[in-house]
Design an enzyme around this catalytic site. Sequence first.
Site, mmCIF file in Angstrom:
data_model
loop_
_atom_site.group_PDB
_atom_site.id
_atom_site.type_symbol
_atom_site.label_atom_id
_atom_site.label_comp_id
_atom_site.label_asym_id
_atom_site.label_seq_id
_atom_site.Cartn_x
_atom_site.Cartn_y
_atom_site.Cartn_z
ATOM 1 C CB CYS A 125 -1.569 -9.829 -0.002
ATOM 2 S SG CYS A 125 -2.973 -9.077 0.961
ATOM 3 C CB SER A 126 0.773 -8.767 4.263
ATOM 4 O OG SER A 126 2.020 -8.400 3.580
ATOM 5 C CB ILE A 149 -1.193 -0.003 1.125
ATOM 6 C CG1 ILE A 149 -0.193 -0.172 2.479
ATOM 7 C CG2 ILE A 149 -1.899 -1.178 1.116
ATOM 8 C CD1 ILE A 149 -0.899 0.387 3.662
ATOM 9 N N GLY A 156 -4.336 -10.001 3.752
ATOM 10 C CA GLY A 156 -5.455 -10.596 2.780
ATOM 11 C C GLY A 156 -6.687 -9.602 2.962
#
Length: 655
Positions: free
Chosen positions: A374-375, A312, A377
Site C-alpha cells: 500500500c503506502s 486510514i 505496508g
Amino acid sequence: MEHIRTTKVEQVKLLDRFSTNNKSLTGTLYLTATHLLFIDAHQKETWILHHHIASVEKLALTTSGCPLVIQCKNFRIVHFIVPRERDCHDIYNSLLQLSKQAKYEDLYAFSYNPKQNDTERLNGWQLIDLAAEYERMGVPNANWQLSDANREYKVCETYPRELYVPRTASRPVIVGSSNFRSKGRLPVLSYCQQGTEAAICRCSQPLSGFSARCLEDEHLLQAISKANPGNRYMYVVDTRPKLRMQSWWDTQKDIGRIIVRISSKIWNDEKIRESDEKKRLNAMANRAAGKGYENEDNYSNIRFQFVGIENIHVMRSSLQKLLEVNGSKGLSVNDFYSGLESSGWLRHIKAVLDAAIFLAKAIVVENASVLVHCSDGWDRTSQVCSLGSLLLDSYYRTMKGFMVLIEKDWISFGHKFSERCGHLDGDPKEVSPVFTQFLECVWHLTEQFPQAFEFNEAFLLQIHEHIHSCQFGNFLGNCQKEREELRLKEKTYSLWPFLLADKKKYLNPLYSSKSQRLTVLEPNTASFNFKFWRNMYHQFDRTLHPRQSVLNIIMNMNEQNKQLEEDVKDLEAKIKQCKSGILTKDLLHAVHPESPSLKTSLCLKEQSLLPVKDTLRAVEGSSPADNRYCDYTEEFSKSEPAVVSLEYGVARMTC
C-alpha cells in the site's frame, strides 16, 4: 489515583438508549485506578476499563441530573444521569485523564497480575513460534532463505529481525531495495504455498519520484519471481485506488515539466551563480520527490494490479458514520439501510475481501507469486496478506493457526496497533479501524463457510476486546523493536494462553476439520452476502438481541451427545463384565440404574444454554456475576432485560 477526585457517587441512573419507555437502573457509580464500576439495586455489576473509553461527553444539566455519555472503543455506549453537577464534573475530568495515558508504563498490562510465575509468563509468550510456522510452510528451502540482514534492525526498524528473502538475493540487494522503499520496508516473504512455492510477499511503496529507479529493487523482484519455479511472471498488487494513484502520477509529471522549464531558465541566466543554481534545483527536486508505484518499464515479468482499498482516514470517517447510524434511536428501516449505505462501511469490507480473493486466485489458478503493498505496508498490506493466507491455508482457520496468522502478518510486520487503536494520548488522525475491518472480514467468511473455521464469533469478539483493553502485551507498541525496548515479555502477559485455556467457549460446533483440511475458500462477494454485524456493534445492547441462539443449542446438544457416548461405553463395559460371569450387587445396580442416574439430562429445557463459569473472566473488567457467558434464565422472566451488560451468550448469537 491522583486523577480520581470522586471515588463514589450514589443514586446514579443508567439509561437504556434503545428503550421505548426510557427505562433506567438506579445504583452506585465507583471509580478505581483501572475501571469504572456501576452496581445497580439488584447488585448487578457493570465494569468498564478506562482504556476502553474512546470519548466522554458531559451534556447540559436537566431536571433529573447531569447527563454523562461514555463511548467505548468496543462500541459500547453508556448514558449515566448523575444527581449533582459537581460530581458529574469530577467524574468527567477524571475519566478524561484516566482514559488517555501519556506513556506505555501506565497502561493496564503493566499492572495486571493473573498470579502466574515468571516461567508461566515466559511459556505463554513462547506459545507462538514464527520460525516453526515458516518451517511448516517449507521455508527455508532451495529458493528461500532466512536473512540476518535485519538482525539489529538496521535495515528496517519496523520489520521483524528474521526476514525470509529469495536465496539469490545478496545483502547489497537487500539493503539497496530497503533504501528505495518507504520506511525501508523492502519486499519479503509472508506466505509460501506448499507444493507449488507460489508466494505472497509484502513491502511498502517505492520512492520512485519522477523517473527514479533502483537496480537492487529490480533485482529483488526478479529474484522473487524466479523463486517460484511454476511461473516466471508475478503480480504486483497495489492496494490503493487506481484513480488516486493516476492523479498523483499526473501531478508528478506536471511538476517535472515545471522543474525542467525552471532549470532551463536558471542555466541560461548568467547572473545566477553556480552554487545558487544547485541549491534551487535541489530544493525543487526535494519538494517534488514523491512516492509512487513501480514503473513496469523497469521491472520485467510483472503484472500490475490495483485493488482499490481506501486509506486510514476514509476508513475512520466511514466507521464514524456507521456508529452515528447505529446510535440513532427510532430509525425506520429505510433510514437505517440508507445510513448504512451512506457510511460506505460494507463497501470497504467488500474491497478488502476482493483483494484477498485476487491473491488466492493468482496463487491457486495461475500459480503466480504476488507482491502486495500500500503506502507504508503496515495497514492495507496486512489486511490483504493475512486474509489471502486465510483463504489458502486451512491451518489459519484453526484457533491456534489464527493466533499465528495475527502474530505473523500483523504484530511482527509492524502494524501500528498503539497508534491505530489510540492506546496513548497521541494524534487522533492516526487512529483507524484497520484491524477491526480484518476481523469483520473473517466474520463474513465464517458466515459463508460455517464448517471451515474451528473458532466461533465469540473468539473474534474477544480478540477485538483485547486490542483495546491494554490488558495483555501482544498489541502494545507499533513494531517488534519498540516492544523489545518496552520489555513486554518480562513485564506483561500474552493473551493467547488465556484464550486457549477457555477454548471450549470459542469452539465452533459446526467445524469439520477433515472436510476442510485441503479446501481453498472461494467466497462470493456479491452485495447480498454482506450484512451488518450486529453482535459487534450492538453486543452490549441486550434489548436488541433474540432470546435464544441456535449455535448455543447445538453446542449443548454436542455436549450431551458426548456425555451419552461416555454413558454407553460405561454400560457396554459393565455388560461385558456381566457376560463374563462377574456379577456383584453394585454392578447389577449399575447395569439397571434408576432413570436419574444417567449423567445427561432427558430434556434439553432442563439445562441452561451456557453454563456459568466464574473461574476466569471472559473479558477483564467484568465481574464473574456479569460474565458474558452468564445464564439469562432469570433475566428472561423480567418484563425487559437489564440495560447494559457485558453478556452476549444466549442473547447475542443468531442463526
